[in-house]
Design an enzyme around this catalytic site. Structure first.
Site, short mmCIF file in Angstrom:
data_model
loop_
_atom_site.label_atom_id
_atom_site.label_comp_id
_atom_site.label_asym_id
_atom_site.label_seq_id
_atom_site.Cartn_x
_atom_site.Cartn_y
_atom_site.Cartn_z
N ALA A 111 0.81 -1.22 0.00
CA ALA A 111 0.00 0.00 0.00
C ALA A 111 0.84 1.26 0.00
O ALA A 111 0.49 2.26 -0.65
CB ALA A 111 -0.94 0.00 1.21
N ASP A 112 1.96 1.26 0.71
CA ASP A 112 2.81 2.44 0.81
C ASP A 112 3.24 2.94 -0.57
O ASP A 112 3.44 4.15 -0.78
CB ASP A 112 4.08 2.12 1.61
CG ASP A 112 3.85 1.32 2.86
OD1 ASP A 112 2.87 0.55 2.91
OD2 ASP A 112 4.66 1.43 3.79
N ALA A 113 3.41 2.00 -1.51
CA ALA A 113 3.88 2.36 -2.85
C ALA A 113 2.97 3.37 -3.53
O ALA A 113 3.41 4.13 -4.40
CB ALA A 113 4.00 1.11 -3.71
N LEU A 114 1.70 3.42 -3.14
CA LEU A 114 0.75 4.31 -3.79
C LEU A 114 0.98 5.77 -3.43
O LEU A 114 0.44 6.67 -4.09
CB LEU A 114 -0.68 3.88 -3.47
CG LEU A 114 -1.07 2.49 -3.98
CD1 LEU A 114 -2.51 2.17 -3.63
CD2 LEU A 114 -0.83 2.36 -5.49
N PHE A 115 1.78 6.03 -2.42
CA PHE A 115 2.24 7.39 -2.14
C PHE A 115 3.58 7.66 -2.81
O PHE A 115 3.84 8.78 -3.25
CB PHE A 115 2.37 7.62 -0.64
CG PHE A 115 2.97 8.96 -0.28
CD1 PHE A 115 2.15 10.07 -0.12
CD2 PHE A 115 4.33 9.11 -0.09
CE1 PHE A 115 2.69 11.32 0.21
CE2 PHE A 115 4.89 10.35 0.24
CZ PHE A 115 4.06 11.45 0.39
#
Length: 326
Positions: A111-115
């Protein structure tokens, strides 16, 4: 914002590291510059970028190592020097070239990758007026969302390993900062995604659904629990996830996507909580350490990524009045 930014600059000292940890701070520092117009913040960001020769991290295509590109793109927008975005442009172009069905979740599997990466694609599309960056970003974003988003909860699992995991109370495990990265990433993508883009309404629907759910999960003290669904077992303040949420929610109100009457009390309570996490010297505390799941935080814990999110939040909260008495 100025006090916290100055403290972090001092704490970094001579370090020119460009991992996602530091890169998130520089994203927040650029927001501080835009808000305050203090030249020292712009100069510090540019010095960092020059020291790194405007290059991304060593892992080509890795979202964490592309986070620095967001600041390079913002600096380029100020003085339009081609060398400032050439390395970022080359890497994003290569990703687009090799992209194939399902590629998004293979490369943005957490999920972090989406930032970390999608806002760089959106900003590049905005700067170059080339729709290929918007289109590729959107395709990859929805690949990841299809695999990690729990529509029944309007929240994201951190990665596929957490889909079946629960917090101590038996509720689904939704990590605060992990969802914070997504909400903040959505705000930064929507900032530059054209009104005419075919997927814009999907991004807005996701943003508003998450925002409504998160507003319901805020604790009475203004923070969000590290496990969003288990405030009892995670009672301590946690400032990084909270800062990401406040940034996203405040951005949504400022851009007319969220109802002010509903969300402004949430934002103000959250910003008051964040201010309480800053000590007299400007150090932001209660930042959960690097991780991938709910965990403890201590008053003395800080990190550049938490500060960057705090500064982003402040830049959007300021037009809304900041902290008011509760």
């Amino acid at each position: 914002m100025e006090k916290v930014a100055d403290w972090q600059i001092g704490a970094l000292g001579t370090s020119q590291a460009k991992t996602w940890i530091e890169a998130t701070f520089y994203i927040g520092l650029m927001a501080t510059y835009r808000t305050t117009q203090q030249p020292r913040f712009l100069q510090h960001a540019k010095s960092w970028a020059k020291a790194n020769q405007w290059t991304l991290g060593p892992r080509e295509g890795n979202a964490d190592d592309q986070c620095a590109g967001q600041t390079y793109l913002e600096l380029y927008a100020i003085d339009r020097q081609p060398n400032e975005i050439t390395p970022t442009c080359m890497q994003l172009d290569k990703m687009i070239t090799v992209s194939q069905p399902g590629f998004g979740f293979k490369i943005w599997w957490w999920a972090d990758a989406l930032f970390m990466a999608p806002p760089a694609f959106a900003r590049m599309g905005n700067i170059t007026s080339n729709t290929k960056y918007f289109d590729a970003m959107s395709t990859m974003w929805w690949d990841t969302t299809q695999n990690l988003y729990d529509a029944s909860s309007s929240l994201f699992f951190r990665d596929a390993n957490y889909v079946q995991k629960t917090c101590p109370n038996g509720e689904k495990m939704f990590w605060s900062r992990g969802n914070g990265w997504v909400l903040a990433g959505l705000a930064r993508v929507l900032e530059y995604l054209p009104q005419s883009h075919s997927d814009r309404s999907k991004f807005i629907s996701l943003f508003t659904a998450m925002s409504k759910k998160l507003a319901m999960l805020q604790k009475p003290d203004g923070f969000w629990a590290s496990c969003l669904t288990d405030a009892i077992d995670y009672p301590l303040p946690e400032s990084s996830g909270t800062a990401a949420f406040i940034y996203g929610l405040a951005w949504g109100v400022n851009h007319g996507l969220l109802d002010s009457a509903t969300f402004l009390p949430v934002i103000q309570k959250g910003w008051c909580a964040l201010e309480s996490a800053v000590d007299a010297n400007g150090k932001l505390g209660w930042v959960q350490k690097v991780g991938k799941a709910p965990g403890p935080s201590n008053q003395g814990d800080t990190a550049p990524y938490g500060v960057g999110l705090f500064l982003l939040a402040g830049s959007e909260v300021l037009p809304l009045g900041g902290c008011t008495a509760q």
